[in-house]
Design an enzyme around this catalytic site. Structure first.
Site, short mmCIF file in Angstrom:
data_model
loop_
_atom_site.label_atom_id
_atom_site.label_comp_id
_atom_site.label_asym_id
_atom_site.label_seq_id
_atom_site.Cartn_x
_atom_site.Cartn_y
_atom_site.Cartn_z
CG HIS A 9 -1.88 -1.08 1.23
ND1 HIS A 9 -2.79 -1.33 0.23
CD2 HIS A 9 -2.04 -2.01 2.23
CE1 HIS A 9 -3.46 -2.34 0.71
NE2 HIS A 9 -3.23 -2.80 1.92
CG ASP A 61 -2.53 -8.46 1.21
OD1 ASP A 61 -1.62 -8.67 2.08
OD2 ASP A 61 -3.66 -7.93 1.64
CG HIS A 92 -6.15 -5.51 2.36
ND1 HIS A 92 -5.76 -6.30 3.54
CD2 HIS A 92 -7.34 -5.04 3.11
CE1 HIS A 92 -6.58 -6.50 4.48
NE2 HIS A 92 -7.43 -5.47 4.43
CG ASP A 113 -4.50 -10.21 4.44
OD1 ASP A 113 -4.05 -10.84 3.30
OD2 ASP A 113 -4.17 -8.88 4.44
O1 VJV Z 1 -9.75 0.51 6.96
C1 VJV Z 1 -8.99 1.21 7.21
C2 VJV Z 1 -8.98 2.71 7.38
C3 VJV Z 1 -9.69 3.18 8.54
C4 VJV Z 1 -9.18 4.30 9.32
C5 VJV Z 1 -8.08 4.14 10.60
N1 VJV Z 1 -8.68 2.81 11.31
C6 VJV Z 1 -7.82 2.16 12.15
C7 VJV Z 1 -9.45 1.93 10.70
C8 VJV Z 1 -10.34 2.48 9.49
C9 VJV Z 1 -10.19 3.62 7.15
N2 VJV Z 1 -7.43 0.79 7.52
C10 VJV Z 1 -7.47 -0.78 7.39
C11 VJV Z 1 -6.03 -0.95 6.84
C12 VJV Z 1 -5.82 -2.47 6.38
C13 VJV Z 1 -4.29 -2.58 5.98
C14 VJV Z 1 -3.93 -4.24 5.25
C15 VJV Z 1 -2.42 -4.09 4.99
C16 VJV Z 1 -1.99 -5.34 3.97
O2 VJV Z 1 -2.59 -6.42 4.62
O3 VJV Z 1 -2.96 -5.23 2.97
C17 VJV Z 1 -0.59 -5.14 3.68
C18 VJV Z 1 0.20 -5.25 4.91
C19 VJV Z 1 -7.53 -1.48 8.63
N3 VJV Z 1 -8.22 -2.54 8.90
C20 VJV Z 1 -8.26 -3.01 10.02
C21 VJV Z 1 -7.11 -1.98 10.67
N4 VJV Z 1 -7.12 -1.00 9.74
C22 VJV Z 1 -6.99 -1.83 12.07
C23 VJV Z 1 -6.02 -1.16 12.51
C24 VJV Z 1 -5.80 -1.08 13.71
C25 VJV Z 1 -6.39 -1.83 14.71
C26 VJV Z 1 -7.42 -2.51 14.50
C27 VJV Z 1 -8.10 -2.62 12.89
C28 VJV Z 1 -4.64 -0.36 14.20
C29 VJV Z 1 -4.43 -0.23 15.81
C30 VJV Z 1 -5.16 -0.80 16.45
N5 VJV Z 1 -6.09 -1.78 16.07
C31 VJV Z 1 -4.89 -0.93 17.97
ZN ZN Z 2 -3.97 -7.49 3.40
CA CA Z 3 -4.31 -8.65 -3.44
#
Ligand code: VJV
Ligand code: ZN
Ligand code: CA
Length: 394
Positions: free
Chosen positions: A149, A184, A186, A280
């Site tokens: 990303h 992945d 995502h 994932d």
């Molecule tokens: O959905 C989002 C973005 C938001 C804003 C930020 N909040 C935390 C969540 C909603 C719109 N972000 C996703 C990012 C997923 C990244 C995936 C990466 C990869 O696997 O593709 C490659 C390495 C998201 N989904 C879930 C979370 N963030 C999430 C983040 C946290 C969490 C729980 C869920 C961060 C900190 C903590 N808990 C304590």
């Molecule tokens: Zn992912």
């Molecule tokens: Ca993918």
């Protein structure tokens, strides 16, 4: 170039840096770099290190990383610490994508040793790409990479530096055409953006689109990756997106992956392949809502390996860490052609307590769950993807 028939041995090199495993995104963050140490523990305890060359490498240098980052963002990443971030409110407002660790549920915390962490995982992917470029290895592995990303000017989705863009660029120094495949759960939006108008790199992402139990257009991160997005200019039809619904299982995934990738390999004819193996997309992941088994996931690795083209395997997402480590260990065995030789019982190695929930076995049971991918929907996305690949012919 490698010339061994399918099923036979490949020269595999493997990157591991213990420094990465100690990186901490914050107490409750879902991204846990320790999963890479767990993977390494399994790989070692199954005796697989004996069959691979260990890539001992330095972290990527600032000059190497500079190639894929804007000056402003590079300086920020390099100089920012939790303390300076806290003190510098002016800067804080300019950089919305980063946030302080400990703030609630932040995707991209400013953590201790952030630049060093990025330089190490990027250095691994770069070294792996070079091992393929020089022809010393047929398959190169960096489970700490795959941060798909990250963009040139900002962090996104737990990714700060796009090691994949760096590796693809390095591969282009040797190979005229390079294929990027992303399993992945995502969408690989960062990599797609870097190469959208590049005719020498084709990017293909399989991903979840929309959430379970909700409307089809309910937001599932990052919300991009529509089948209609096909790249532009020289890169037109060299971007391919395969959006799927929640609940995707082994059978359904294979019914899309194999025919689509067979066609891509035949039409684009890459000289090297990079596979982002985000775990994932496995059943029971804390973020993803697919239902793949480890064998189903690994079949993607085996299938691309069977083409006998230099192959770079990278990590990525994966949030149920015992599943992730099991999967990447098994895929290391697949790379070596030894997947039938490793026993299901996890050897004693110091991390075995993590595998209690899966009965201390490498493979865990996948529940029979419903899928939102009806036959009609499957036929439609396969047809649309194949139609896009055909356009490359013309
Ligand atoms: O959905 C989002 C973005 C938001 C804003 C930020 N909040 C935390 C969540 C909603 C719109 N972000 C996703 C990012 C997923 C990244 C995936 C990466 C990869 O696997 O593709 C490659 C390495 C998201 N989904 C879930 C979370 N963030 C999430 C983040 C946290 C969490 C729980 C869920 C961060 C900190 C903590 N808990 C304590
Ligand atoms: Zn992912
Ligand atoms: Ca993918």
């Amino acid at each position: 170039s490698p010339s061994c028939p399918d099923g036979s041995k490949r020269r595999v090199c493997y990157y591991y840096d213990a420094g990465i495993a100690n990186v901490d995104y914050g107490a409750h963050h879902v991204m846990v770099p320790r999963r890479v140490a767990m993977t390494h523990g399994l790989v070692a305890s199954y005796g697989l290190l004996r069959d691979m060359e260990l890539l001992r490498t330095r972290p990527a240098t600032q000059d190497e990383i500079a190639y894929i980052l804007t000056d402003d963002y590079l300086r920020l990443l390099r100089d920012l610490t939790p303390d300076t971030y806290r003190a510098d409110s002016a800067r804080r407002h300019k950089i919305g994508a980063l946030s302080l660790s400990g703030d609630e549920r932040n995707d991209n915390p400013v953590i201790d040793g952030l630049w060093d962490y990025c330089a190490r995982y990027a250095g691994g992917s770069l070294a792996a790409a070079r091992a393929l470029g020089t022809g010393t290895s047929d398959i190169a592995i960096n489970w700490s990479g795959g941060m798909h990303h990250a963009c040139s000017g900002e962090a996104s989705g737990f990714c700060y530096v796009n090691d994949i863009a760096l590796a693809l660029t390095e591969l282009l120094a040797t190979f005229p055409r390079v294929l990027y495949v992303d399993i992945d759960v995502h969408h690989g939006d960062g990599v797609e953006k870097y190469f959208a108008s590049d005719g020498k790199v084709m990017t293909v992402s399989f991903h979840q689109f929309g959430r379970a139990g909700k409307g089809d257009d309910t937001f599932f991160f990052p919300g991009t990756g529509n089948a209609k997005d096909v790249g532009e200019g020289e890169g037109k039809y060299r971007t391919l997106n395969v959006p799927m619904k929640a609940g995707m299982d082994d059978t359904g995934y294979k019914e899309l992956f194999v025919p689509i990738m067979r066609e891509v390999m035949e039409v684009f004819r890459p000289d090297a392949v990079v596979l982002q193996c985000g775990a994932d997309s496995l059943s029971g992941d804390r973020l993803g809502e697919f239902n793949l088994s480890i064998r189903g996931h690994a079949e993607c690795v085996a299938y691309l390996r069977s083409f006998n083209v230099p192959l770079l395997l990278l990590g990525g997402g994966g949030y149920t860490i015992n599943h992730v480590a099991s999967c990447w260990c098994y895929e290391t065995a697949v790379a070596l052609g030894k997947e039938k030789e490793i026993p299901d019982d996890i050897p004693h190695h110091g991390y075995e307590h993590y595998y209690k929930d899966q009965g201390y076995k490498l493979h865990y049971a996948v529940p029979k769950a419903g899928t939102k991918n009806t036959k009609d929907h499957m036929d439609n996305i396969r047809k649309e993807a194949l139609k896009n690949v055909e356009k490359l012919h013309e």
